[in-house]
Design a protein around this motif. Structure first.
Motif, PDB file in Angstrom:
ATOM      1  N   GLU A 213      35.353  42.627  30.010  1.00  0.00           N
ATOM      2  CA  GLU A 213      35.419  41.350  30.721  1.00  0.00           C
ATOM      3  C   GLU A 213      34.087  40.981  31.372  1.00  0.00           C
ATOM      4  O   GLU A 213      33.787  39.803  31.527  1.00  0.00           O
ATOM      5  CB  GLU A 213      36.582  41.336  31.718  1.00  0.00           C
ATOM      6  N   ARG A 214      33.253  41.965  31.713  1.00  0.00           N
ATOM      7  CA  ARG A 214      31.945  41.680  32.320  1.00  0.00           C
ATOM      8  C   ARG A 214      30.901  41.258  31.292  1.00  0.00           C
ATOM      9  O   ARG A 214      29.829  40.775  31.663  1.00  0.00           O
ATOM     10  CB  ARG A 214      31.432  42.914  33.073  1.00  0.00           C
ATOM     11  N   SER A 215      31.199  41.429  29.999  1.00  0.00           N
ATOM     12  CA  SER A 215      30.226  41.120  28.941  1.00  0.00           C
ATOM     13  C   SER A 215      30.624  39.921  28.100  1.00  0.00           C
ATOM     14  O   SER A 215      29.942  39.590  27.138  1.00  0.00           O
ATOM     15  CB  SER A 215      30.052  42.341  28.029  1.00  0.00           C
ATOM     16  N   ARG A 216      31.716  39.270  28.451  1.00  0.00           N
ATOM     17  CA  ARG A 216      32.177  38.126  27.660  1.00  0.00           C
ATOM     18  C   ARG A 216      31.220  36.946  27.818  1.00  0.00           C
ATOM     19  O   ARG A 216      30.588  36.780  28.845  1.00  0.00           O
ATOM     20  CB  ARG A 216      33.600  37.750  28.069  1.00  0.00           C
ATOM     21  N   GLY A 217      31.111  36.161  26.762  1.00  0.00           N
ATOM     22  CA  GLY A 217      30.221  35.013  26.771  1.00  0.00           C
ATOM     23  C   GLY A 217      28.798  35.338  26.348  1.00  0.00           C
ATOM     24  O   GLY A 217      27.917  34.492  26.411  1.00  0.00           O
ATOM     25  N   HIS A 218      28.569  36.587  25.884  1.00  0.00           N
ATOM     26  CA  HIS A 218      27.231  37.010  25.462  1.00  0.00           C
ATOM     27  C   HIS A 218      27.191  37.370  23.974  1.00  0.00           C
ATOM     28  O   HIS A 218      26.335  38.132  23.549  1.00  0.00           O
ATOM     29  CB  HIS A 218      26.763  38.203  26.306  1.00  0.00           C
TER      30      HIS A 218
END
Length: 183
Positions: free
Chosen positions: A117-122
């Motif tokens: 969830e901390r790496s989504r959108g990358h």
């Protein structure tokens, strides 16, 4: 993420994979608590080790180098650097030889794909997916398949996103009806 690489998962990745499996399970539990338990592990460490060691069930991880590069005073050769797991793809080779209804094609099924969830959108998920496609081609597969649960809206990208990944969407709903008296 510029420093992201994709590789086969190893036993050293199990603690981080466990955390991502927990994230997926909580999404499924929230969406379908009648089917999925919350607060449990999907696999034991021994089961995960067996999956990781089996060439018929390849697991790929997207990783970035951890902050511990082994060169600072706080960390040394006794405390080696470890990769930060940003996401994974659990895959399974499938082939139905001599089936009455299915052709004998070799398929790589993506059983589970998760991005932390901390790496989504990358672009971690799309990078993993493209890696799996290349792996499937090199392995002689006819196609790659995956399912997306309707209760996971974040996993259902826009049509443009599906098109950019060359995914032919044949959205089918997995329907179920509770038939037990205790509802």
């Amino acid at each position: 993420m510029d420093d992201m690489t994709i590789r086969r998962a190893t036993a050293a990745d199990i603690p981080q994979i466990d955390e991502l499996l927990r994230q997926v399970l909580e999404v499924h539990h929230a969406g379908r608590p009648d089917l999925f338990k919350g607060g449990v592990k999907k696999y034991t460490d021994e089961e995960l080790k067996a999956i990781l060691a089996n060439d018929q069930t390849p697991v790929f991880v997207a990783v970035a180098p951890s902050a511990n590069d082994g060169n600072d005073a706080e960390h040394n050769a006794d405390s080696p650097a470890t990769d930060q797991v940003l996401g994974y793809a659990f895959c399974v080779f499938q082939q139905h030889l001599n089936s009455n209804i299915l052709t004998d094609i070799k398929t790589l099924y993506i059983d589970d794909l998760c991005v932390d969830e901390r790496s989504r959108g990358h672009h971690v998920g799309s990078t993993l997916y493209r890696y799996v496609l290349d792996f499937a081609r090199q392995s002689g597969c006819h196609n790659v398949t995956l399912n997306v649960w309707a209760c996971n809206p974040k996993a259902k990208p826009s049509t443009n996103a599906w098109d950019s990944l060359h995914i032919t969407s044949a959205w089918s709903r997995c329907c179920s009806a509770a038939v037990s008296a205790a509802r």
